[in-house]
Design a protein around this motif. Structure first.
Motif, PDB file in Angstrom:
ATOM      1  N   LEU A   1       0.839  -1.200   0.000  1.00 58.64           N
ATOM      2  CA  LEU A   1       0.000   0.000   0.000  1.00 58.64           C
ATOM      3  C   LEU A   1       0.874   1.250   0.000  1.00 58.64           C
ATOM      4  N   TYR A   2       0.544   2.208  -0.877  1.00 56.10           N
ATOM      5  CA  TYR A   2       1.209   3.505  -0.857  1.00 56.10           C
ATOM      6  C   TYR A   2       0.264   4.546  -1.432  1.00 56.10           C
ATOM      7  N   HIS A   3       0.660   5.813  -1.406  1.00 55.36           N
ATOM      8  CA  HIS A   3      -0.140   6.904  -1.957  1.00 55.36           C
ATOM      9  C   HIS A   3       0.702   7.589  -3.029  1.00 55.36           C
ATOM     10  N   ASN A   4       0.143   7.774  -4.215  1.00 57.40           N
ATOM     11  CA  ASN A   4       0.934   8.330  -5.326  1.00 57.40           C
ATOM     12  C   ASN A   4       0.872   9.844  -5.435  1.00 57.40           C
ATOM     13  N   GLY A   5       0.313  10.500  -4.426  1.00 59.77           N
ATOM     14  CA  GLY A   5       0.175  11.953  -4.452  1.00 59.77           C
ATOM     15  C   GLY A   5      -1.211  12.404  -4.861  1.00 59.77           C
ATOM     16  N   ASN A   6      -1.930  11.516  -5.562  1.00 61.09           N
ATOM     17  CA  ASN A   6      -3.304  11.802  -5.962  1.00 61.09           C
ATOM     18  C   ASN A   6      -4.302  10.859  -5.307  1.00 61.09           C
ATOM     19  N   LYS A   7      -3.892   9.609  -5.147  1.00 59.61           N
ATOM     20  CA  LYS A   7      -4.792   8.614  -4.580  1.00 59.61           C
ATOM     21  C   LYS A   7      -3.995   7.493  -3.926  1.00 59.61           C
ATOM     22  N   GLU A   8      -4.701   6.753  -3.084  1.00 55.72           N
ATOM     23  CA  GLU A   8      -4.117   5.568  -2.456  1.00 55.72           C
ATOM     24  C   GLU A   8      -4.066   4.427  -3.474  1.00 55.72           C
ATOM     25  N   VAL A   9      -2.959   3.676  -3.446  1.00 59.23           N
ATOM     26  CA  VAL A   9      -2.776   2.573  -4.389  1.00 59.23           C
ATOM     27  C   VAL A   9      -2.424   1.310  -3.605  1.00 59.23           C
ATOM     28  N   LEU A  10      -3.185   0.243  -3.829  1.00 59.34           N
ATOM     29  CA  LEU A  10      -2.831  -1.076  -3.299  1.00 59.34           C
ATOM     30  C   LEU A  10      -2.359  -1.919  -4.479  1.00 59.34           C
ATOM     31  N   VAL A  11      -1.065  -2.237  -4.484  1.00 58.68           N
ATOM     32  CA  VAL A  11      -0.513  -3.081  -5.540  1.00 58.68           C
ATOM     33  C   VAL A  11      -0.605  -4.517  -5.041  1.00 58.68           C
ATOM     34  N   PRO A  12      -1.480  -5.341  -5.634  1.00 51.93           N
ATOM     35  CA  PRO A  12      -1.715  -6.679  -5.085  1.00 51.93           C
ATOM     36  C   PRO A  12      -0.511  -7.594  -5.268  1.00 51.93           C
ATOM     37  N   SER A  13      -0.395  -8.552  -4.371  1.00 52.55           N
ATOM     38  CA  SER A  13       0.647  -9.564  -4.500  1.00 52.55           C
ATOM     39  C   SER A  13       0.235 -10.584  -5.548  1.00 52.55           C
ATOM     40  N   TYR A  14       1.182 -11.391  -5.968  1.00 53.10           N
ATOM     41  CA  TYR A  14       0.898 -12.484  -6.900  1.00 53.10           C
ATOM     42  C   TYR A  14       0.539 -13.715  -6.084  1.00 53.10           C
ATOM     43  N   LYS A  15      -0.569 -14.360  -6.414  1.00 58.43           N
ATOM     44  CA  LYS A  15      -1.091 -15.459  -5.608  1.00 58.43           C
ATOM     45  C   LYS A  15      -0.350 -16.760  -5.906  1.00 58.43           C
ATOM     46  N   VAL A  16       0.378 -17.249  -4.907  1.00 55.87           N
ATOM     47  CA  VAL A  16       1.125 -18.498  -5.035  1.00 55.87           C
ATOM     48  C   VAL A  16       0.963 -19.296  -3.756  1.00 55.87           C
ATOM     49  N   GLN A  17       1.363 -20.568  -3.794  1.00 52.84           N
ATOM     50  CA  GLN A  17       1.337 -21.413  -2.600  1.00 52.84           C
ATOM     51  C   GLN A  17       2.690 -21.303  -1.905  1.00 52.84           C
ATOM     52  N   PRO A  18       2.766 -20.686  -0.711  1.00 47.37           N
ATOM     53  CA  PRO A  18       4.066 -20.488  -0.069  1.00 47.37           C
ATOM     54  C   PRO A  18       4.620 -21.764   0.560  1.00 47.37           C
ATOM     55  N   LEU A  19       5.933 -21.901   0.476  1.00 46.47           N
ATOM     56  CA  LEU A  19       6.638 -22.961   1.180  1.00 46.47           C
ATOM     57  C   LEU A  19       7.320 -22.406   2.421  1.00 46.47           C
ATOM     58  N   ASP A  20       7.933 -21.233   2.309  1.00 50.59           N
ATOM     59  CA  ASP A  20       8.674 -20.622   3.410  1.00 50.59           C
ATOM     60  C   ASP A  20       8.686 -19.119   3.178  1.00 50.59           C
ATOM     61  N   THR A  21       8.057 -18.365   4.082  1.00 49.19           N
ATOM     62  CA  THR A  21       7.958 -16.910   3.905  1.00 49.19           C
ATOM     63  C   THR A  21       9.183 -16.147   4.406  1.00 49.19           C
TER      64      THR A  21
END
Length: 301
Positions: free
Chosen positions: A217-237
């Protein structure tokens, strides 16, 4: 090729895999044990190097066998270790990690990582000035963190500050960092009473809150932006945040726009959590390009 300097910790990770965690006074039988390379600084340096950055490491290791192995590992990952000091009065840093149900708990022992000094940063000022971007984290003495961020601000050097592990710092210091990348729990410690939305609006294009599987999540100066993660099956975070920071740094230092840099970092992190170990899963640029999510507009210089 972007010149990136990483100032930070270099450690050995001792990783135990278990189905349950012991209670106080209890002994249990775990599933596995591995020794891997880690330290948030070294992790971020390796993530950046594998993705095309020209990386120099500044830090310290002990005069022990672990120090030998840590330096060799960095060198094998094409990282300049000329300014990694060997110290005799402290052991090399270590992290003791319990991995359970694809999540982790960590005890960090700084050791030689606490031997990095403000005086050394002053002596290395010309090297910092010649870089495209400097990365620093909180597994480094607080006075060194403050020195580097202020020096960067005064000399127009881009500084990416990853405030992990979390500790209270003065708000003015955050304003002087170019980029500031806490995770959700670190954000709430640093900004008590603020929501994530209020925080990013206060620091547009500076504060990037990593939200794990939700994205960044960040704000680009005009609006809030949520850049989604890529959906994968985690083995070790373990090391996912470090991978994001190293990748984000390479992208930003290469002149990539902010939102694309965040997506680049998210993709690197998603690939890293599909393998074991903080550094073991960190992708190369070639591995990134083989991903179906890699964007043709991404050009790492």
């Amino acid at each position: 090729m972007s010149k990136i300097i990483v100032i930070g910790s270099i450690s050995t990770d001792f990783v135990v895999t278990t189905d349950i965690r012991p209670e106080i006074g209890e002994t249990i039988t775990g599933n596995d044990f591995k020794t891997t390379f880690g330290g948030k600084g070294a992790n971020q340096a390796i993530a950046a190097s594998r993705l095309g950055g020209e990386v120099q490491m500044i830090g310290a290791v002990g005069a022990d066998v672990f120090g030998d192995q840590l330096l060799q590992n960095l060198s094998e990952n094409n990282i300049d270790v000329y300014n990694v000091e060997r110290v005799t009065h402290l052991p090399s840093g270590s992290a003791h990690i319990t991995l359970m149900n694809n999540d982790n708990a960590i005890i960090y022992i700084p050791g030689a990582n606490d031997a990095v000094t403000v005086e050394k940063m002053t002596a290395l000022a010309p090297i910092l000035e010649a870089s495209d971007l400097v990365i620093i984290q909180n597994e480094t003495p607080q006075e060194v963190v403050e020195k580097v961020i202020r020096f960067g601000n005064e000399n127009k050097i881009k500084v990416l500050y990853n405030p992990a592990p979390a500790r209270i710092i003065e708000k003015g210091l955050m304003e002087q960092a170019t980029y500031f990348t806490p995770n959700e729990s670190e954000f709430h410690l640093l900004f008590p009473g603020l929501t994530a939305s209020q925080g990013v609006e206060r620091y547009p294009n500076k504060l990037f809150i990593t939200l794990g599987s939700k994205g960044v999540l960040y704000h680009n100066g005009n609006k809030e932006v949520l850049v989604p993660s890529y959906k994968v099956q985690p083995l070790d975070t373990t090391g996912a945040g470090d991978t994001f920071n190293g990748a984000f740094a390479v992208a930003i230092a290469s002149g990539m726009p902010i939102e694309e840099s965040v997506r680049f970092g998210n993709l690197a992190a998603s690939l890293s959590i599909q393998k074991f170990g903080a550094q073991g899963g960190m992708p190369t640029l070639e591995e990134m390009k083989r991903s179906p999510f890699y964007e043709k507009t991404w050009h790492i210089k």
